[in-house]
Design an enzyme around this catalytic site. Structure first.
Site, mmCIF file in Angstrom:
data_model
loop_
_atom_site.group_PDB
_atom_site.id
_atom_site.type_symbol
_atom_site.label_atom_id
_atom_site.label_comp_id
_atom_site.label_asym_id
_atom_site.label_seq_id
_atom_site.Cartn_x
_atom_site.Cartn_y
_atom_site.Cartn_z
ATOM 1 N N THR A 380 0.826 -1.179 0.000
ATOM 2 C CA THR A 380 0.000 0.000 0.000
ATOM 3 C C THR A 380 0.875 1.248 0.000
ATOM 4 O O THR A 380 2.053 1.173 0.296
ATOM 5 C CB THR A 380 -0.852 -0.017 1.296
ATOM 6 N N GLY A 463 -0.346 -4.083 4.911
ATOM 7 C CA GLY A 463 -1.170 -5.268 5.109
ATOM 8 C C GLY A 463 -1.597 -5.468 6.543
ATOM 9 O O GLY A 463 -2.124 -4.560 7.197
#
Length: 567
Positions: A380, A463
């Site tokens: 991310t 995550g």
């Protein structure tokens, strides 16, 4: 028995060799043990991202009169070029925005849904035949990022969308040098991508038959063209017309199910952020389909312990943290999913009464194995920006796993996400796959207010590291009195191997400790039954902005390539 002793001895020796004999990981004249650098201070605006050029783009937008949201969109667009393994317009987005005008927080869920034409029975049949829904065409859900940009821009934007796309369009054509962390990430996936038959992916991301290395130039003219269309035509430039047709046709040709109708019908949702009070500070997350309320559940449990009385890095500190994490993740495994497809007992999960019941299960002397407390009814980017008017945005965006689905629609320059991997195939579970459904999400932005005023906009990507990472940042700031940079640089803890997004897993799991924790702590944790391991690169990426007495304080992750900048 002998092998276990040997493994334990080896672990302790290796940890000691890494220098884990004291807490002074950084020797600073400032006396701050953990800060790798000073906080950045400014009055008119601040941006913190995981890439220096993204931060500078955001700052340029702020100086030009753009809002915090404008700057965040421009930075996010660039990160899709510069860090394409992590994020991009083929992924989803979540944001929390502080509106100075309205003196309140707004939450945006811009996660896309599963294909409407793919039933549970059909997906199960595909999986039974050996196809994976964790990656590849079956894992593709509708990308929500661009819808998120448009929704944020319509509500909080000032500059035109094409102005926000322009820096990345220019960089995508001219090229940018690959940073150290991105090069390392590419190298991790080099072998598997080399072996795959994926010409459209390799056309976009390979140079001379391989991923570019550190300092080599990465260009993406196809992405430049797509961003120009978005800047010119807005939402319809992506979710309708030629781009949407190209996406749908290519996915179908690869054996996937995403259609033009799925793209056209996608819409983000404005949601109410949820909070708990932790020692006088309100900590805010977004409600499911993400995992944010696990942060709040952990804080509720930890609030009942005198954490400031436990020295940072002590066995007591880590033990209570780990046990609260395991308790919260038991509930995550059972209750978190798309609220349109099941009842989530949010009020009860976040109640102080429930936290007290769960807290009572923790044995201060022993690691425990837990079960959900109620009856059932990966990679991310994170960034944060603040502007001269006091608006702040906490934004996170992702492709799910590294390189997403690895499906790159021909000529568009971006990877489609594999967020469908967040579903489970367990019948009756709230997160069971269904058509037109949002999967469970790991990506979560965060915000802290104090007495109704903004205090810290922050996030920590990575995550399953995100929930424990958020909690560690909050504790570092509030319980251990660290400054904003120290709160991110201090050594971190990661726990895995018990219940999480995919369902319940029995056992105690494994605890991974970053360098900086003393030998005495490791030894005591082992005595309590914790399984201690080593690893690198799993501890997430942090960015934060604090506002205090009219001054912004910026902090950027020392483990990443990023930068906090202000003016």
């Amino acid at each position: 028995m002998l092998m276990n002793l040997i493994k334990t001895s080896f672990t302790l020796i290796a940890l000691c060799c890494l220098g884990l004999t004291g807490l002074n990981a950084q020797d600073r004249l400032s006396g701050r043990s953990f800060a790798t650098r000073s906080e950045v201070l400014a009055q008119n605006g601040m941006a913190a991202t995981n890439h220096p050029i993204a931060s500078q783009i955001a700052l340029d937008i702020l100086k030009e009169g753009g809002s915090a949201v404008d700057a965040a969109i421009a930075a996010n667009a660039f990160l899709g070029l510069a860090d394409p393994a992590m994020n991009g317009i083929g992924g989803d987005l979540f944001a929390i925005v502080w509106s100075a005008k309205e003196q309140k927080l707004f939450g945006l869920n811009a996660s896309g849904k599963s294909p409407a034409s793919l039933s549970y029975a059909e997906l199960k049949a595909e999986v039974d035949q050996g196809r994976s829904y964790r990656g590849g065409p079956l894992s593709i859900t509708t990308p929500g990022c661009v819808d998120g940009w448009v929704a944020l821009h319509e509500k909080f934007g000032v500059l035109d969308l094409d102005r926000l796309m322009a820096p990345t369009v220019s960089y995508a054509r001219a090229g940018i040098p690959v940073t150290s962390e991105v090069a390392d990430f590419f190298r991790t996936f080099e072998e598997s991508v080399q072996k795959s038959d994926n010409p459209s992916f390799k056309k976009v991301f390979f140079t001379d038959g391989r991923f570019p290395g550190k300092g080599e130039i990465l260009k993406n003219p196809d992405l430049a063209k797509t961003l120009e269309i978005i800047g010119r035509e807005g939402r319809d430039g992506f979710y309708r017309g030629a781009v949407a047709s190209t996406i749908a046709d290519y996915v179908k040709a690869q054996g996937g199910f995403l259609t033009k109708e799925d793209l056209a019908n996608n819409r983000p949702v404005w949601v109410e952020p949820v909070s708990v009070n932790y020692r006088g500070y309100d900590v805010w997350e977004l409600p499911p389909n993400g995992q944010g309320i696990s942060v709040l559940q952990m804080l509720n449990i930890l609030e009942g312990f005198d954490m400031s009385g436990m020295p940072f890095g002590s066995a007591a500190h880590l033990h209570h943290f780990l046990e609260s994490k395991k308790l919260a993740f038991e509930d995550m495994a059972m209750f978190y999913g798309d609220p349109d497809f099941g009842d989530i007992p949010l009020e009860e999960l976040l109640s102080k009464k429930y936290a007290a019941e769960r807290r009572a299960l923790i044995d201060p002397a022993k690691a425990g194995e837990y079960h959900p407390g109620l009856s059932a009814g990966d990679h991310t980017v994170y960034l944060t920006v603040a502007d001269k008017d006091g608006n702040m945005v906490s934004l996170i965006q992702s492709l799910s796993s590294g390189l997403g689905s690895r499906v790159v629609p021909e000529g568009l320059g971006f990877v489609l996400q594999n967020r469908g991997s967040g579903f489970v195939l367990e019948e009756g579970h709230i997160n069971q796959y269904a058509p037109g459904k949002r999967p469970f999400h790991t990506i979560i932005p965060a915000f802290i207010t104090k007495e109704g005023k903004p205090f810290v906009s922050f996030g920590l990507m990575g995550g399953d590291m995100q929930v424990p990472g958020h909690v560690q940042v909050v504790m570092n700031l509030i319980d251990f009195g660290m400054n904003l940079q120290e709160a991110g640089d201090a050594p971190r803890i990661f726990h895995s191997g018990t219940s999480a997004r995919g369902g319940r897993v029995p056992g105690l799991g494994e605890t991974f400790l970053e360098s900086g924790f003393p030998y005495e702590t490791i030894s005591e944790l082992m005595d309590k039954g914790h399984v201690i391991r080593m690893d690198k690169g799993i501890y997430g990426g942090y960015q934060a902005i604090m506002v205090k007495d009219g001054v912004y304080y910026g902090a950027s992750e020392s483990r990443k390539d990023g930068q906090a900048v202000g003016y």
